[in-house]
Motif scaffolding. Structure first.
Motif, PDB file in Angstrom:
ATOM      1  N   UNK A 147       0.616  -1.412   0.344  1.00 56.39           N
ATOM      2  CA  UNK A 147       0.399  -0.190  -1.038  1.00 56.39           C
ATOM      3  C   UNK A 147       1.389   1.524  -0.359  1.00 56.39           C
ATOM      4  N   UNK A 148       1.940   1.015   0.745  1.00 58.67           N
ATOM      5  CA  UNK A 148       3.178   2.857   0.598  1.00 58.67           C
ATOM      6  C   UNK A 148       3.694   2.053  -0.894  1.00 58.67           C
ATOM      7  N   UNK A 149       3.467   1.767  -1.710  1.00 59.77           N
ATOM      8  CA  UNK A 149       3.730   1.469  -2.143  1.00 59.77           C
ATOM      9  C   UNK A 149       5.867   0.841  -3.272  1.00 59.77           C
ATOM     10  N   UNK A 150       5.736   0.473  -1.629  1.00 58.39           N
ATOM     11  CA  UNK A 150       7.510  -0.115  -1.470  1.00 58.39           C
ATOM     12  C   UNK A 150       7.708  -1.352  -2.139  1.00 58.39           C
ATOM     13  N   UNK A 151       7.007  -1.296  -3.729  1.00 59.53           N
ATOM     14  CA  UNK A 151       7.193  -2.761  -4.283  1.00 59.53           C
ATOM     15  C   UNK A 151       8.410  -3.739  -3.812  1.00 59.53           C
ATOM     16  N   UNK A 152       8.044  -5.095  -4.870  1.00 62.53           N
ATOM     17  CA  UNK A 152       8.926  -5.984  -4.449  1.00 62.53           C
ATOM     18  C   UNK A 152       9.722  -5.887  -3.367  1.00 62.53           C
ATOM     19  N   UNK A 153      10.967  -4.877  -3.825  1.00 60.56           N
ATOM     20  CA  UNK A 153      11.761  -4.739  -2.904  1.00 60.56           C
ATOM     21  C   UNK A 153      11.135  -4.674  -1.498  1.00 60.56           C
ATOM     22  N   UNK A 225       4.329 -15.232 -13.250  1.00 65.93           N
ATOM     23  CA  UNK A 225       4.606 -14.352 -14.798  1.00 65.93           C
ATOM     24  C   UNK A 225       6.278 -13.758 -14.003  1.00 65.93           C
ATOM     25  N   UNK A 226       6.509 -14.045 -12.796  1.00 61.05           N
ATOM     26  CA  UNK A 226       7.693 -14.419 -12.334  1.00 61.05           C
ATOM     27  C   UNK A 226       8.038 -15.614 -11.162  1.00 61.05           C
ATOM     28  N   UNK A 256       3.914  -8.159  -8.842  1.00 57.19           N
ATOM     29  CA  UNK A 256       3.746  -8.064 -10.598  1.00 57.19           C
ATOM     30  C   UNK A 256       2.389  -7.899 -11.236  1.00 57.19           C
ATOM     31  N   UNK A 257       0.949  -8.216 -10.471  1.00 54.57           N
ATOM     32  CA  UNK A 257       0.305  -7.355 -11.110  1.00 54.57           C
ATOM     33  C   UNK A 257       0.002  -6.336 -11.377  1.00 54.57           C
ATOM     34  N   UNK A 258       0.694  -6.173 -10.728  1.00 56.82           N
ATOM     35  CA  UNK A 258       0.672  -4.185 -10.087  1.00 56.82           C
ATOM     36  C   UNK A 258       0.946  -3.899 -11.415  1.00 56.82           C
TER      37      UNK A 258
END
Length: 518
Positions: A147-153, A225-226, A256-258
């Protein structure tokens, strides 16, 4: 976790370690405790269970034989219960366990086996409760990271706070999306992508150089997808670690979908930009805003490049992403759009090493590496001073790319101006004129080929491609030279142009090029 060590630590059981077994034997996971007095408990004891026994079998089977059968069943150890009649653990039993490396514990007469069972159940209940609480807490942290947009990392960072595992996320194109505590080289990323392509993907991937990684597919529905990679063999992971990795992989599916949805929107906007440019004055006012959205200054000098795979191959999956990754790595923002036959990029023009002419060979090699090694060609055009002039370089770069992909060799990159002055001649006329000119000359040939299932147009093109060499053309078409002469005589009859005359050859060549351009 239920272990012999955990039972020993329970003061209420009063267990005494008679034989500790081999290194780590007391700390290995125990599935359950099994009470038996059978002389051969092997068929009834599961692997990693502990045998509880009072030794009522001692008058029927030797201790060494009993221990051998327990070891054969894969049991984790023996707890020997003392009785009024048996105040000490038999030395022969202790010696047999010592030789087999099997842990042997002793429980006093005052403590019933049911106390061990209750203690084991309590430990497992606590483990399940802790696992559930950990699952919920980790889920909350993963949700917060996304939700914070931290992504995969950011997702990997949550897992690393709990388990110090070497982690990486690699997509099916072999791109590393994130890593934590692990460094993958290009070869290892490709190996992971190849493993991911398996149906179903394997539980473990060989990354080369003796490195094996547990593989957890990342994807919503259908093909993965990954992959979430843990650079340890799957057998070395604990149950808790596997559970945490599987949960993290599910949350990575959302990220990944996002990411894919964002890429799809960007690609649609990029394709719309090309439509705006080609629409001319009708939508020219919308172009600057669209360029700014991609970080490209519409008022500065701009360049357009077009890429495609040589031959008739369609644009492979991931080619546009490969172009985008290369340009971003070079610090060049760009609008990259994928079509069925080529990929087009609009980017700021910079002189020197960052000019398209300078980096085009590197770009072709990088993209070729990402699309299974096929030959990639790059069409270039002269830069323009702003967004209003993009239509000409767009059409010229794509035309240059189209010509390069049809050649059997030569440079992988060339500009429109380098490909021949006849292209400038054709471009000076609009598409309607080109169609009219081509149809006037080639129409009779095409009608003949349609009615008689002939090859006049193909023969004419091959003859001109081989610079009018009769033997080379016949060999390329797998026909006799006399057959070739008869076909070209028919071309002369139908078109009024003699392939033996330079001026007529020029007309026929231009007609073929105009037809292909249209």
């Amino acid at each position: 976790m239920l272990t012999l060590a955990a039972l020993v630590e329970d003061a209420g059981l009063g267990l005494r370690v008679v034989v500790p077994g081999r290194d780590g034997a007391l700390t290995g996971q125990v599935l359950w405790v099994h009470n038996t007095e059978l002389p051969d408990p092997g068929p009834y004891v599961r692997e990693h269970e502990v045998v509880l026994t009072n030794g009522l079998w001692l008058d029927r089977v030797a201790p060494a034989e009993f221990v051998a059968r327990v070891v054969g069943a894969g049991a984790a150890g023996i707890i020997f219960g003392l009785r009024v009649e048996q105040r000490d653990t038999p030395p022969a039993l202790a010696e047999a366990c010592r030789e087999a490396g099997l842990p042997l514990l002793e429980i006093s007469v005052a403590v019933p086996f049911t106390a061990v069972t209750r203690a084991a159940a309590a430990i497992q209940a606590t483990d399940r409760q802790n696992a559930l609480m950990s699952l919920v807490r980790r889920g909350d942290e993963l949700t917060s990271a996304l939700s914070r947009g931290a992504g995969a990392a950011g997702v990997l960072a949550v897992l690393r706070r709990e388990h110090e595992l070497p982690l990486a996320v690699v997509d099916r194109m072999g791109r590393e999306l994130a890593s934590a505590g692990a460094e993958l080289d290009a070869g290892q990323s490709r190996a992971a992508a190849e493993a991911l392509a398996g149906r179903p993907p394997p539980l473990e991937a060989d990354l080369g150089a003796g490195t094996r990684a547990a593989l957890f597919p990342v994807g919503a529905i259908g093909d993965a997808d990954a992959a979430l990679l843990c650079l340890r063999p799957a057998a070395d992971l604990t149950r808790e670690e596997r559970d945490a990795l599987e949960q993290t992989a599910r949350y990575l599916s959302l990220e990944v979908a996002r990411h894919q949805a964002v890429q799809a929107i960007e690609m649609r906007f990029a394709v719309e930009l090309l439509d705006m440019v080609l629409s001319g004055a009708q939508r020219v006012a919308e172009v600057p805003g669209r360029l700014r959205a991609f970080g490209v200054d519409p008022d500065g000098p701009l360049a357009v490049i077009a890429l495609a795979c040589a031959g008739d191959a369609a644009t492979p999956h991931g080619m546009a992403e490969a172009v985008t990754d290369f340009l971003l790595a070079d610090g060049l923002p760009a609008v990259v759009a994928a079509g069925s036959q080529d990929v087009v990029a609009v980017l700021p023009f910079r002189p020197g090493r960052q000019s398209p002419a300078a980096f085009a060979p590197r770009l072709a090699a990088a993209v070729s590496h990402r699309v299974d090694g096929g030959r990639v060609v790059v069409g270039l055009a002269d830069p323009v001073s702003g967004a209003a002039g993009l239509r000409v370089p767009l059409s010229r770069s794509r035309e240059a790319c189209r010509v390069l992909r049809g050649r059997r060799g030569g440079p992988v990159a060339a500009s429109f101006a380098e490909l021949g002055s006849y292209r400038l001649l054709l471009e000076s006329h609009d598409e309607q004129w080109q169609h009219t000119f081509a149809d006037a000359l080639l129409g009779p040939l095409r009608e003949h080929d349609r009615v008689r299932d002939g090859d006049l147009e193909t023969t004419l093109r091959a003859f001109l491609d081989h610079d009018g060499q009769w033997a080379a053309t016949a060999a390329a078409l797998y026909v006799h030279v006399n057959t070739l002469r008869n076909r070209l005589a028919k071309v002369t009859e139908l078109t009024g142009r003699d392939v033996g005359r330079t001026a007529d050859r020029v007309d026929l060549f231009l007609a073929l090029e105009a037809a292909q351009s249209g």
